[in-house]
Design an enzyme around this catalytic site. Structure first.
Site, short mmCIF file in Angstrom:
data_model
loop_
_atom_site.label_atom_id
_atom_site.label_comp_id
_atom_site.label_asym_id
_atom_site.label_seq_id
_atom_site.Cartn_x
_atom_site.Cartn_y
_atom_site.Cartn_z
N GLU A 251 -91.66 -24.36 47.17
CA GLU A 251 -91.36 -23.77 45.85
C GLU A 251 -91.77 -24.69 44.71
O GLU A 251 -92.16 -24.22 43.65
CB GLU A 251 -89.87 -23.46 45.75
CG GLU A 251 -89.50 -22.68 44.51
CD GLU A 251 -88.14 -21.99 44.62
OE1 GLU A 251 -87.51 -21.80 43.58
OE2 GLU A 251 -87.73 -21.64 45.75
N ASP B 37 -87.08 -22.31 48.51
CA ASP B 37 -85.64 -22.51 48.60
C ASP B 37 -85.00 -21.46 49.50
O ASP B 37 -85.37 -20.27 49.45
CB ASP B 37 -85.00 -22.45 47.21
CG ASP B 37 -85.31 -23.69 46.39
OD1 ASP B 37 -85.86 -24.66 46.96
OD2 ASP B 37 -84.98 -23.71 45.19
N TYR C 175 -78.79 -29.43 48.89
CA TYR C 175 -79.19 -28.33 47.99
C TYR C 175 -78.05 -27.98 47.04
O TYR C 175 -76.95 -27.63 47.48
CB TYR C 175 -79.58 -27.12 48.84
CG TYR C 175 -80.15 -25.97 48.06
CD1 TYR C 175 -81.40 -26.07 47.47
CD2 TYR C 175 -79.44 -24.78 47.93
CE1 TYR C 175 -81.93 -25.00 46.77
CE2 TYR C 175 -79.96 -23.71 47.24
CZ TYR C 175 -81.21 -23.83 46.65
OH TYR C 175 -81.73 -22.77 45.95
#
Length: 747
Positions: A8, A104, A309
């Protein structure tokens, strides 16, 4: 044949490339023996603007609405077109046999990749990489357990449905309101209910009538006592006459210990952080905005690789993470955390620990440290603060409960009861994590959900000899006194408390059907409320940027524009119920339990009814912030608006887009009162102004700071002024097609 990995962002792509042994730099990619790694810059592709479907849509006209594209078209984002071409070139290399989607792991990450693949027309076989951190170990394990991308087709359907639904409702409603009332009025299924939540709080504050309440305190035998109502157990009464009568009647009465109890109590540590809770805590502790906290988390995740994350809505860990905890503790066992981590390593972690719950972890677990060794000296002070919050919370859940003995004494004076409570700490437990070297506890840390223990005090020595039935002597001739206070209105929202309301908007629902309300509350609880953890910060920023919200100190207020918008927008778009219905169905689509086609048909029907409601509206919009100063571009009168950190004059004509900054909040401190000053004026006439009345020209300020050795260079000042100029020149009321391309209404 080689495998193409699509990440990403460039930073994540570089990490993956290093682990996969890719070293050769290409245009927008990195190549190795078996892999080629390329990347997006976030989204490279988006749904096309209305103008790209028909020239008629270049003109904003009410009679052209609703716009119903079928099918939707995709457009390459102009600013990132070069990288899109680079990705496309790599996708169609003859020596590339399959693709690994490494965006992601979540609904929006899936959308990023699928839009790119659809726009390029690439149909090569694809796998899915699903990881929660970008450490070398996590990447290796992820590639060892790749899944077929078709397993995530339902997630893609949910992501596409969300994007198309927001396009249909958001763009059509925004154009309709703007054309109908000749003012730049935007709305969406998340941003508008957010405004309504703030409006409801402001109404509660306006309608609040403070009430006085009273209590009685006494001092006998070295004990400080508080009166307690025998029936309600409340320590206050709204009847002043009753309190005064009790004081008169009890004066001279004997005080006797009625009961003395010692109760062992235990308090578990607070749960781990999800993004919203971390944003709330950072706002409360350091006044960081939600967007600032998210950006800091992203840097700690992508650049430093020391946090997992961050865009997660879970506060729990899954059981498969437990074996990795010792390695994570060793990685963060440095500086102030060395001893704390050492003790945590000695603790045995039960698979049934309160913070372990597989059912409450969906895409990502709570935010915790990674196995990457940390270099604290490589971080900025802001990054350190966020890292400190996460590490201490991680350590806290691994420590034993905080335990103390609550000693409660009940004293009878006449027919009334008075109480006094004391605490004797028996095990510091997790609170030890929040103690600084000087022995003081970090203020308020970890108390947002648990019982506030700050009022617990050690018992006086005199209590050690007192027993039940023993009489107490008054400390003075008039040991009983009246206390008085007033009820307070609800607090205005800060960014932290607004995030909490968006996460749990049940209290702001308008439906009167209790069964339906319970179902919607459950849905919002499962889907995360209004917006997502990843988008709420952007939504709040957009509301400030659109001059629908303004700040006074840390408190958030609605602007007059926002209040009028809420009067004009259809009721459905003002309430959290719409998001609850949508998200419930989107969740079913992601699970393969509902058809995407059926959902989109219902959205098109809803859009038609929405347009009819707006067109039939009888309201009007009035600019009540008009000034007498005229726009130098079009000659129309300018509007005075308050941005998040500035005051501006903007043109009332949405097609013109002119604006100028009148004053801007700065970090410069007043030499008299040491508060932050505002920078006003333009050109050579720029001047710092403080609320205490102090004024100083920018040139004088620069010279003074130079003499003080503050290190303010000409480059620093020039950079600040250039940034201000750039922001001032960015059009606010540009043609809405351009603005809407960046407006994510999921959101």
């Amino acid at each position: 044949m080689k495998t193409l990995v699509l990440a990403e962002k460039p930073s994540v792509a570089r990490d993956i490339a290093r682990v996969l042994g890719c070293t050769r730099s290409l245009e927008g990619a990195i190549e190795g023996k078996d892999y080629v790694v390329t990347w997006g810059l976030g989204h490279l592709v988006e749904l096309s603007d209305p103008e790209e479907y028909s020239d008629d849509y270049k003109e904003w006209r009410l009679d052209l609405l609703p716009m119903m594209p079928e099918p939707f078209r995709l457009t390459v984002i102009r600013q990132t077109a070069r990288q899109f071409r680079a990705v496309k070139a790599q996708l169609f290399r003859k020596d590339v046999g399959q693709i690994v989607i490494a965006t992601d792991a979540g609904r929006e990450g899936e959308l990023v990749a699928r839009l790119i693949l659809e726009k390029t027309g690439c149909n090569k076989p694809a796998k899915r990489l699903w990881i929660s951190s970008v450490t070398d170990k996590a990447i290796r394990e992820g590639f060892a357990h790749l899944k077929d991308s078709r397993e995530y087709d339902s997630l893609r359907d949910a992501a596409m449905s969300r994007a198309e639904a927001d396009w249909l409702v958001g763009i059509n409603a925004t154009r309709a309101l703007t054309c109908k009332y000749n003012a730049q009025l935007s709305c969406g299924r998340v941003q508008t209910p957010t405004l309504a939540i703030i409006a409801k709080r402001e109404q509660e504050i306006r309608e609040f009538v403070p009430k006085s309440y009273y209590g009685i305190k006494g001092e006998y035998g070295g004990l400080k006592l508080i009166w307690q109502d025998g029936k309600t157990k409340s320590q206050r009464t709204f009847d002043k006459n009753r309190a005064e009568t009790l004081i008169r009647e009890l004066s001279g009465e004997k005080a006797q210990i009625k009961e003395r109890k010692q109760i062992p109590k235990s308090v578990q540590p607070p749960l781990l952080y999800d993004l919203t809770e971390l944003q709330r805590e950072a706002n409360r502790r350091y006044q960081y905005s939600a967007k600032e906290t998210l950006n800091l988390c992203q840097r700690l995740y992508e650049n430093h690789k020391v946090l997992t994350y961050p865009r997660t809505d879970s506060r729990y860990l899954s059981s498969d993470i437990l074996p990795t905890i010792p390695e994570r503790l060793k990685a963060c066992a440095t500086g102030p955390y060395r001893k704390l981590a050492g003790r945590a390593l000695a603790q045995k972690i039960s698979p049934k620990a309160f913070f372990v719950n597989n059912a409450k972890v969906s895409d990502h677990h709570a935010i915790i440290p990674t196995e990457q060794f940390v270099h604290l000296d490589h971080m900025t002070i802001d990054e350190r603060r966020i890292y400190d919050l996460v590490v201490r919370r991680f350590l806290a859940v691994l420590y034993p409960p905080y335990e103390y003995q609550e000693l409660k004494v009940t004293v009878s004076i006449g027919a009334e009861s008075f109480v006094s409570s004391f605490g004797i700490v028996t095990e510091k437990g997790w609170k030890e994590v929040y103690e600084e070297e000087n022995g003081k506890t970090v203020p308020g840390e970890g108390m947002e959900e648990e019982e506030d223990l700050s009022s617990i005090s050690a018992p006086p020595e005199a209590l050690g000899t007192l027993k039940e039935g023993e009489s107490l002597l008054p400390a003075c001739p008039a040991p009983l006194t009246l206390t008085e206070g007033k009820t307070r209105p609800p607090a205005r929202f800060t960014e932290g408390s607004l995030l909490a309301a968006m996460e749990n908007p049940a209290a702001y629902m308008e439906t009167e059907d209790e069964k339906e309300k319970r179902a919607m509350v459950k849905t919002l609880g499962e889907t995360g409320g209004l917006g997502t953890v990843a988008t709420r910060a952007d939504i709040i920023e957009k509301l400030f940027h659109s001059f629908l919200l303004e700040k006074k100190g840390q408190e958030i207020y609605l602007t007059p524009k926002a209040k009028q918008l809420l009067e004009l927008v259809p009721r459905d778009l003002r309430t959290p119920e719409l998001t609850a219905r949508w998200e419930g169905r989107l969740m079913k689509i992601a699970e393969g339990k509902e058809s995407r086609d059926r959902f989109m048909k219902d959205i098109r029907d809803y859009t038609n009814s929405l347009m009819g409601e707006i067109k039939a509206g009888e309201g009007s919009f009035r600019h009540d912030n008009m000034t007498n100063k005229k726009c130098p571009v079009c000659g129309k009168r300018l509007l005075a608006v308050n941005g998040k950190n500035s005051q501006m004059l903007v043109c009332q004509d949405r097609e013109c887009g002119y604006r100028e900054t009148v004053s801007r909040a700065s970090n410069a401190r007043c030499p008299k009162c040491h508060k932050k000053m505002d920078l006003k004026g333009s050109g050579e006439g720029k001047i710092f102004v403080c609320r205490c009345g102090y004024k100083e020209k920018l040139s004088s300020f620069t010279e003074r700071r130079k003499k003080e050795g503050a290190g303010v260079s000409k480059r620093d000042v020039a950079r600040y002024l250039n940034q201000q100029k750039k922001e001032a020149e960015t059009p606010i009321n540009s043609p809405f097609a351009d603005a809407f391309a960046k407006l994510n209404l999921d959101k």
